[in-house]
Design a protein around this motif. Structure first.
Motif, PDB file in Angstrom:
ATOM      1  N   LEU A 180       2.212   1.798  -3.394  1.00 17.62           N
ATOM      2  CA  LEU A 180       1.176   2.321  -4.283  1.00 17.62           C
ATOM      3  C   LEU A 180       1.005   3.826  -4.083  1.00 17.62           C
ATOM      4  O   LEU A 180       0.972   4.584  -5.055  1.00 17.62           O
ATOM      5  CB  LEU A 180      -0.148   1.593  -4.049  1.00 17.62           C
ATOM      6  CG  LEU A 180      -1.359   2.086  -4.847  1.00 17.62           C
ATOM      7  CD1 LEU A 180      -1.088   2.094  -6.342  1.00 17.62           C
ATOM      8  CD2 LEU A 180      -2.576   1.224  -4.519  1.00 17.62           C
ATOM      9  N   VAL A 181       0.932   4.264  -2.842  1.00 22.39           N
ATOM     10  CA  VAL A 181       0.796   5.694  -2.558  1.00 22.39           C
ATOM     11  C   VAL A 181       1.997   6.456  -3.117  1.00 22.39           C
ATOM     12  O   VAL A 181       1.843   7.521  -3.728  1.00 22.39           O
ATOM     13  CB  VAL A 181       0.626   5.936  -1.039  1.00 22.39           C
ATOM     14  CG1 VAL A 181       0.734   7.410  -0.693  1.00 22.39           C
ATOM     15  CG2 VAL A 181      -0.709   5.373  -0.561  1.00 22.39           C
ATOM     16  N   GLN A 182       3.181   5.904  -2.959  1.00 19.98           N
ATOM     17  CA  GLN A 182       4.394   6.536  -3.493  1.00 19.98           C
ATOM     18  C   GLN A 182       4.337   6.605  -5.020  1.00 19.98           C
ATOM     19  O   GLN A 182       4.671   7.646  -5.612  1.00 19.98           O
ATOM     20  CB  GLN A 182       5.633   5.757  -3.050  1.00 19.98           C
ATOM     21  CG  GLN A 182       6.910   6.294  -3.671  1.00 19.98           C
ATOM     22  CD  GLN A 182       8.086   5.341  -3.500  1.00 19.98           C
ATOM     23  OE1 GLN A 182       7.913   4.144  -3.305  1.00 19.98           O
ATOM     24  NE2 GLN A 182       9.271   5.875  -3.611  1.00 19.98           N
ATOM     25  N   GLN A 183       3.911   5.535  -5.665  1.00 22.72           N
ATOM     26  CA  GLN A 183       3.849   5.518  -7.124  1.00 22.72           C
ATOM     27  C   GLN A 183       2.768   6.460  -7.656  1.00 22.72           C
ATOM     28  O   GLN A 183       2.936   7.054  -8.723  1.00 22.72           O
ATOM     29  CB  GLN A 183       3.628   4.089  -7.635  1.00 22.72           C
ATOM     30  CG  GLN A 183       4.828   3.196  -7.432  1.00 22.72           C
ATOM     31  CD  GLN A 183       6.083   3.773  -8.066  1.00 22.72           C
ATOM     32  OE1 GLN A 183       6.113   4.116  -9.241  1.00 22.72           O
ATOM     33  NE2 GLN A 183       7.127   3.904  -7.275  1.00 22.72           N
ATOM     34  N   ILE A 184       1.681   6.600  -6.929  1.00 28.91           N
ATOM     35  CA  ILE A 184       0.657   7.581  -7.318  1.00 28.91           C
ATOM     36  C   ILE A 184       1.272   8.975  -7.292  1.00 28.91           C
ATOM     37  O   ILE A 184       1.116   9.764  -8.232  1.00 28.91           O
ATOM     38  CB  ILE A 184      -0.575   7.492  -6.391  1.00 28.91           C
ATOM     39  CG1 ILE A 184      -1.322   6.178  -6.620  1.00 28.91           C
ATOM     40  CG2 ILE A 184      -1.497   8.698  -6.597  1.00 28.91           C
ATOM     41  CD1 ILE A 184      -2.373   5.867  -5.570  1.00 28.91           C
ATOM     42  N   ARG A 185       1.990   9.287  -6.222  1.00 30.13           N
ATOM     43  CA  ARG A 185       2.626  10.612  -6.100  1.00 30.13           C
ATOM     44  C   ARG A 185       3.623  10.843  -7.226  1.00 30.13           C
ATOM     45  O   ARG A 185       3.635  11.897  -7.858  1.00 30.13           O
ATOM     46  CB  ARG A 185       3.312  10.751  -4.745  1.00 30.13           C
ATOM     47  CG  ARG A 185       3.898  12.139  -4.529  1.00 30.13           C
ATOM     48  CD  ARG A 185       4.414  12.325  -3.100  1.00 30.13           C
ATOM     49  NE  ARG A 185       4.709  13.712  -2.842  1.00 30.13           N
ATOM     50  CZ  ARG A 185       5.832  14.335  -3.238  1.00 30.13           C
ATOM     51  NH1 ARG A 185       6.755  13.672  -3.900  1.00 30.13           N
ATOM     52  NH2 ARG A 185       6.014  15.610  -2.968  1.00 30.13           N
ATOM     53  N   VAL A 186       4.469   9.860  -7.498  1.00 34.40           N
ATOM     54  CA  VAL A 186       5.463   9.987  -8.567  1.00 34.40           C
ATOM     55  C   VAL A 186       4.770  10.202  -9.914  1.00 34.40           C
ATOM     56  O   VAL A 186       5.190  11.035 -10.715  1.00 34.40           O
ATOM     57  CB  VAL A 186       6.400   8.756  -8.600  1.00 34.40           C
ATOM     58  CG1 VAL A 186       7.219   8.721  -9.877  1.00 34.40           C
ATOM     59  CG2 VAL A 186       7.312   8.750  -7.380  1.00 34.40           C
ATOM     60  N   THR A 187       3.686   9.466 -10.153  1.00 33.19           N
ATOM     61  CA  THR A 187       2.956   9.602 -11.418  1.00 33.19           C
ATOM     62  C   THR A 187       2.346  10.990 -11.547  1.00 33.19           C
ATOM     63  O   THR A 187       2.430  11.625 -12.604  1.00 33.19           O
ATOM     64  CB  THR A 187       1.876   8.507 -11.534  1.00 33.19           C
ATOM     65  OG1 THR A 187       2.511   7.230 -11.470  1.00 33.19           O
ATOM     66  CG2 THR A 187       1.091   8.635 -12.824  1.00 33.19           C
ATOM     67  N   VAL A 188       1.732  11.482 -10.483  1.00 33.60           N
ATOM     68  CA  VAL A 188       1.151  12.830 -10.506  1.00 33.60           C
ATOM     69  C   VAL A 188       2.249  13.862 -10.768  1.00 33.60           C
ATOM     70  O   VAL A 188       2.095  14.743 -11.627  1.00 33.60           O
ATOM     71  CB  VAL A 188       0.393  13.131  -9.193  1.00 33.60           C
ATOM     72  CG1 VAL A 188       0.023  14.604  -9.093  1.00 33.60           C
ATOM     73  CG2 VAL A 188      -0.854  12.254  -9.080  1.00 33.60           C
ATOM     74  N   LEU A 189       3.368  13.761 -10.069  1.00 36.73           N
ATOM     75  CA  LEU A 189       4.481  14.706 -10.277  1.00 36.73           C
ATOM     76  C   LEU A 189       5.029  14.610 -11.695  1.00 36.73           C
ATOM     77  O   LEU A 189       5.348  15.628 -12.322  1.00 36.73           O
ATOM     78  CB  LEU A 189       5.584  14.456  -9.257  1.00 36.73           C
ATOM     79  CG  LEU A 189       5.226  14.745  -7.801  1.00 36.73           C
ATOM     80  CD1 LEU A 189       6.373  14.356  -6.883  1.00 36.73           C
ATOM     81  CD2 LEU A 189       4.823  16.190  -7.591  1.00 36.73           C
ATOM     82  N   HIS A 190       5.145  13.397 -12.204  1.00 36.28           N
ATOM     83  CA  HIS A 190       5.645  13.184 -13.563  1.00 36.28           C
ATOM     84  C   HIS A 190       4.759  13.911 -14.584  1.00 36.28           C
ATOM     85  O   HIS A 190       5.256  14.658 -15.435  1.00 36.28           O
ATOM     86  CB  HIS A 190       5.688  11.677 -13.866  1.00 36.28           C
ATOM     87  CG  HIS A 190       6.193  11.340 -15.213  1.00 36.28           C
ATOM     88  ND1 HIS A 190       7.494  10.950 -15.435  1.00 36.28           N
ATOM     89  CD2 HIS A 190       5.597  11.326 -16.429  1.00 36.28           C
ATOM     90  CE1 HIS A 190       7.663  10.716 -16.718  1.00 36.28           C
ATOM     91  NE2 HIS A 190       6.522  10.942 -17.344  1.00 36.28           N
ATOM     92  N   GLU A 191       3.461  13.697 -14.481  1.00 32.71           N
ATOM     93  CA  GLU A 191       2.550  14.308 -15.452  1.00 32.71           C
ATOM     94  C   GLU A 191       2.476  15.825 -15.270  1.00 32.71           C
ATOM     95  O   GLU A 191       2.385  16.565 -16.249  1.00 32.71           O
ATOM     96  CB  GLU A 191       1.168  13.666 -15.369  1.00 32.71           C
ATOM     97  CG  GLU A 191       1.157  12.165 -15.642  1.00 32.71           C
ATOM     98  CD  GLU A 191       1.883  11.733 -16.908  1.00 32.71           C
ATOM     99  OE1 GLU A 191       1.942  12.495 -17.891  1.00 32.71           O
ATOM    100  OE2 GLU A 191       2.407  10.590 -16.918  1.00 32.71           O
ATOM    101  N   ARG A 195       0.834  -1.205   0.000  1.00 32.31           N
ATOM    102  CA  ARG A 195       0.000   0.000   0.000  1.00 32.31           C
ATOM    103  C   ARG A 195       0.872   1.261   0.000  1.00 32.31           C
ATOM    104  O   ARG A 195       0.607   2.213  -0.723  1.00 32.31           O
ATOM    105  CB  ARG A 195      -0.952  -0.018   1.190  1.00 32.31           C
ATOM    106  CG  ARG A 195      -1.935   1.126   1.169  1.00 32.31           C
ATOM    107  CD  ARG A 195      -2.921   1.020   2.334  1.00 32.31           C
ATOM    108  NE  ARG A 195      -3.857   2.103   2.308  1.00 32.31           N
ATOM    109  CZ  ARG A 195      -4.988   2.127   1.621  1.00 32.31           C
ATOM    110  NH1 ARG A 195      -5.332   1.103   0.881  1.00 32.31           N
ATOM    111  NH2 ARG A 195      -5.790   3.175   1.668  1.00 32.31           N
ATOM    112  N   ALA A 196       1.928   1.262   0.808  1.00 31.60           N
ATOM    113  CA  ALA A 196       2.833   2.415   0.860  1.00 31.60           C
ATOM    114  C   ALA A 196       3.500   2.632  -0.495  1.00 31.60           C
ATOM    115  O   ALA A 196       3.667   3.774  -0.937  1.00 31.60           O
ATOM    116  CB  ALA A 196       3.881   2.221   1.953  1.00 31.60           C
TER     117      ALA A 196
END
Length: 117
Positions: A88-99, A85-86
């Motif tokens: 996933l939360v990190q990857q969501i953040r990275v994806t948002v920052l990337h875009e 879960r942690a």
């Protein structure tokens, strides 16, 4: 695969946005961009996120009316990628920052240098 409800996933996207410095958040709010969560990317695409629009560094007052830019965050691929879960939360953040980086005109190379790749 780590499962997160649609509501929890949306909250994780919101948390990523809330973590941004105020100046950046203000620029995003003024940029006419919609941030959307979708279950899957377009068929045949292997994406975690997608930016569709005109980057801020390429916009002109002569562009006239344009649809809002859109940032898509794809829930399915991110959940399948996650180890916990942690993570996933990190990857969501990275994806948002990337875009968001693409919104500001950053290249893939620069995004990877920043750890947002």
């Amino acid at each position: 695969m780590i499962h997160m409800s649609a509501a929890e996933f949306g909250e994780a996207v919101d948390d990523a946005l809330d973590s941004l410095p105020e100046e950046i958040a203000r620029s995003i709010a003024e940029a006419n961009v919609a941030i959307l969560v979708e279950e899957e990317p377009p068929p045949g695409e292997h994406l975690l996120g997608l930016y569709v629009g005109i980057p801020l560094d390429r916009r002109s007052v002569f562009d006239g009316y344009a649809e809002p830019d859109r940032i898509f965050v794809f829930r399915g691929p991110l959940q399948r990628l996650a180890l916990s879960r942690a993570h996933l939360v990190q990857q969501i953040r990275v994806t948002v920052l990337h875009e968001l980086g693409h919104l500001f005109g950053m290249s893939e190379e620069r995004l990877h240098e920043l750890g947002w790749g």
